[in-house]
Enzyme design. Sequence first.
Site, PDB file in Angstrom:
ATOM      1  N   HIS A  44      -3.530   7.277   0.840  1.00 15.41           N
ATOM      2  CA  HIS A  44      -3.767   5.946   0.283  1.00 15.41           C
ATOM      3  C   HIS A  44      -5.201   5.547   0.583  1.00 15.41           C
ATOM      4  O   HIS A  44      -5.689   5.714   1.701  1.00 15.41           O
ATOM      5  CB  HIS A  44      -2.804   4.938   0.899  1.00 15.41           C
ATOM      6  CG  HIS A  44      -3.240   3.524   0.733  1.00 15.41           C
ATOM      7  ND1 HIS A  44      -3.523   2.979  -0.497  1.00 15.41           N
ATOM      8  CD2 HIS A  44      -3.474   2.537   1.651  1.00 15.41           C
ATOM      9  CE1 HIS A  44      -3.902   1.728  -0.335  1.00 15.41           C
ATOM     10  NE2 HIS A  44      -3.877   1.429   0.953  1.00 15.41           N
ATOM     11  N   CYS A  55       0.807  -1.227   0.000  1.00  8.64           N
ATOM     12  CA  CYS A  55       0.000   0.000   0.000  1.00  8.64           C
ATOM     13  C   CYS A  55       0.837   1.272   0.000  1.00  8.64           C
ATOM     14  O   CYS A  55       0.390   2.309  -0.468  1.00  8.64           O
ATOM     15  CB  CYS A  55      -0.944   0.009   1.202  1.00  8.64           C
ATOM     16  SG  CYS A  55      -2.180  -1.305   1.148  1.00  8.64           S
ATOM     17  N   ASN A  66      -9.802  -0.446  -2.635  1.00  5.56           N
ATOM     18  CA  ASN A  66      -8.395  -0.290  -2.305  1.00  5.56           C
ATOM     19  C   ASN A  66      -7.561  -0.920  -3.421  1.00  5.56           C
ATOM     20  O   ASN A  66      -7.570  -2.135  -3.603  1.00  5.56           O
ATOM     21  CB  ASN A  66      -8.106  -0.974  -0.964  1.00  5.56           C
ATOM     22  CG  ASN A  66      -6.659  -0.869  -0.529  1.00  5.56           C
ATOM     23  OD1 ASN A  66      -5.780  -0.531  -1.310  1.00  5.56           O
ATOM     24  ND2 ASN A  66      -6.405  -1.188   0.730  1.00  5.56           N
TER      25      ASN A  66
END
Length: 338
Positions: A265, A115, A295
């Site tokens: 993020h 991530c 995501n």
Amino acid sequence: MYTSRIIGLGHYVPDNVVTNDDLSKLIETNDEWIQERTGIQERRYAIKGTEDTTSGMGIKAAKVAIERSGIHKDDIDFIIFATLSPDYYFPGPGVIVQKELDIKTVGALDVRNQCSGFVYAISVADQFIKTGMYKNILVIGSELHSHGLDMTTRGRGVSVIFGDGAGAAILSRSEDNSRGILSTHLHSQGEHAEELVLTAPGMGTRWVNDILEDHENGVEDTSYFPHMNGQFVFKNAVVRFSEVIMEGLSQNGLKKEDIDMLIPHQANLRISQFIQRKFGLSDDQVYNNIMRYGNTTAASIPIALTEAWEEGKVKEGDTVVLAAFGSGFTWGSVIIKW
């Protein structure tokens, strides 16, 4: 010393939209349950057998970024590709991008920081440019999650979160020290590595022959599906996001009131909202698109940054903050004067 500037941005997401209601037909879940916990309404899934591989999506995003940058592809002298979902176990997708874009034989580096991968990749590119080693670097974040998720009720806590897509940026050398990337800040805490992990196939734990052996013996194996301790990750994320954003601001003599645009993020809308409230930022100062894409790990920041720029929400002179937290644990921030 030189400064590095982002001179071109691009993104790509597959056409195939998968809503929460679509997922409820596969696993025991519903739209309300997903939105309440994550803020996600839909995501994009690549269709198997198409060009929408991890490298393929990255190439599509890169072509847009290159065109917008105004440079020729042959002006690119280094490639950095951030992903946790490469086309092959090896080699990494960076070399595939070099081949498919027909770029001369420049170096290609792959970053495996999940991530926070794009933030780490930007930091590496920034250092190469500031030292004068390279002039124009192509940085890509791309992920193809959908082909490797546990699409059963057992895996719903993880599988409903992730989506596919790619984003790209061209970083270029500048002698204007008042603009560009001001600083980058990177951290890790490996003691929590197994709180967000995919253990197999891995040379040190379970390789392919181990998986096949258990399969032949009728042993149920979930080691090749991602595992996440959701609450623990959430609690750590909100702390580390805040810390690393403040670290970046402080190093540059800035305050939270100086932030024009925060691109976090896209891990969970609730995390972004928590950070927004803590820093006293308005909706116009934080860009979120997790509602539409889920995501996309290393791709989430470049996709969001590209969309914010396209919508005129990132303008010349703005102070832009990129921040990420994820598996590892790893986290980081980038402070930019646009």
